[in-house]
Each structure stands twice: as C-alpha cells, then as structure tokens.
Design an enzyme around this catalytic site. Structure first.
Site, mmCIF file in Angstrom:
data_model
loop_
_atom_site.group_PDB
_atom_site.id
_atom_site.type_symbol
_atom_site.label_atom_id
_atom_site.label_comp_id
_atom_site.label_asym_id
_atom_site.label_seq_id
_atom_site.Cartn_x
_atom_site.Cartn_y
_atom_site.Cartn_z
ATOM 1 N N LEU A 64 43.922 -59.987 83.567
ATOM 2 C CA LEU A 64 43.183 -60.791 84.739
ATOM 3 C C LEU A 64 42.770 -62.041 83.658
ATOM 4 O O LEU A 64 43.017 -63.166 83.974
ATOM 5 C CB LEU A 64 42.065 -60.349 85.029
ATOM 6 C CG LEU A 64 41.906 -60.141 86.471
ATOM 7 C CD1 LEU A 64 43.096 -59.359 87.155
ATOM 8 C CD2 LEU A 64 40.627 -59.723 87.008
ATOM 9 N N GLY A 67 46.091 -64.327 83.009
ATOM 10 C CA GLY A 67 46.491 -64.647 84.170
ATOM 11 C C GLY A 67 45.425 -65.810 84.742
ATOM 12 O O GLY A 67 46.054 -67.074 85.008
ATOM 13 N N GLU A 68 44.330 -65.692 84.493
ATOM 14 C CA GLU A 68 43.244 -66.792 84.648
ATOM 15 C C GLU A 68 43.515 -68.030 83.924
ATOM 16 O O GLU A 68 43.558 -69.078 84.326
ATOM 17 C CB GLU A 68 41.694 -66.198 84.757
ATOM 18 C CG GLU A 68 40.749 -67.380 85.092
ATOM 19 C CD GLU A 68 39.368 -66.739 85.303
ATOM 20 O OE1 GLU A 68 38.716 -67.649 85.764
ATOM 21 O OE2 GLU A 68 39.195 -65.772 84.837
ATOM 22 N N ALA A 69 43.755 -67.751 82.697
ATOM 23 C CA ALA A 69 43.842 -68.877 81.614
ATOM 24 C C ALA A 69 45.139 -69.627 82.046
ATOM 25 O O ALA A 69 45.289 -70.884 82.072
ATOM 26 C CB ALA A 69 43.954 -68.194 80.238
ATOM 27 N N SER A 72 44.505 -71.536 85.392
ATOM 28 C CA SER A 72 43.862 -72.888 84.760
ATOM 29 C C SER A 72 44.202 -73.873 84.197
ATOM 30 O O SER A 72 44.254 -74.886 84.383
ATOM 31 C CB SER A 72 42.464 -72.212 84.197
ATOM 32 O OG SER A 72 41.593 -71.489 85.215
#
Length: 146
Positions: A64, A67-69, A72
């Site tokens: 997570l 993946g979020e990095a 973004s």
C-alpha cells in the site's frame, strides 16, 4: 474519458515543467527505485527483502505504501503540466497473492486525468509478471502555494 493531459498553455499554467520524482525517507528505507516517469506511466521497483512481515511474506502495508507513493507521483507529474500539485484523497487495494523474495514492479497508469481530480490504477507484480496487488488512487489537484 481519455487519459490525455491538458495542454498547459491553454490552462494558463505559469510553470508547465514536468515535476521530477524525489524519493522520500520511507521510499529510500523500502529500497524503491524509479524506472520510468511520465504523465502516462510511472514505474518503480522495490525489493521484497526488507519489506516482509513476520511470516516471511511481502507486507501488505508495504504494498500500500509503495503503491500510494507511485500513484501520487503520477498525479503530481500530471498536475505539474497545469501548474498545480496533487494530494491524495482516496486509496483502495486488493491483494491477490504475495511474494517471499525478488523484486516487485509497481506501475501507475491514469484512469482519469482532469483539472481537479486524477484517478490512477497502480498494478504491483512480481518479477515473473504475476499480479500481486491492484490499487486505485484518487488525487485532488490544488494550486501550488507561492
């Protein structure tokens, strides 16, 4: 809806230079490496080793976080074409399988690139190409602070 970026000149963007990815502290600790960065695709890799939970599997939280990095970063690259920046407002993930070793490949591609919101799909695969996790992230585009 197409995932083509808007023309920066037609939006009145003051600075349409593409933002370049800079790793944060967590990214560095996790061993993230940038492979490709553009409005249409951001690709990174991360080792499984050092990012495992107590049962020896790739930690779901590590998936997570990376993946979020990557999602973004993709949003900020698009936002930079409009003279804006991006902040995450929603992320969801489905874990399909795990990994015990090797590298994972994290690929963010746009689902929607707007002037206010972006949505990206982030696919995490193992080095054999098997899907490990699928994320969807939505970012809000904001004017850059002066």
């Amino acid at each position: 809806m197409t995932a083509e970026p808007r023309d920066a000149a037609s939006t009145g963007a003051q600075n349409a230079a593409l933002w370049k990815i800079t790793l944060g502290e967590l990214d560095e600790k996790m061993g993230v490496k940038i492979v490709e960065e553009s409005v249409q695709r951001v690709v990174a890799t991360m080792p499984v080793e050092g990012n495992r939970q107590s049962f020896g599997l790739l930690h779901g939280g590590a998936s997570l976080a990376v993946g979020e990095a990557v999602g973004s970063w993709a949003a900020v690259i698009h936002a930079s074409t409009l003279g804006k920046t991006a902040v995450g407002v929603d992320v969801s993930a489905t874990h399909h399988r795990s990994a015990r070793e090797g590298q994972i490949i994290i690929t963010a591609t746009p689902i929607y690139l707007g002037g206010t919101l972006t949505t990206h799909e982030v696919l995490i695969t193992n080095d054999g190409g098997e899907r490990l996790c699928t994320l969807r992230i939505t970012n809000l585009l904001l004017d850059r602070p002066d």
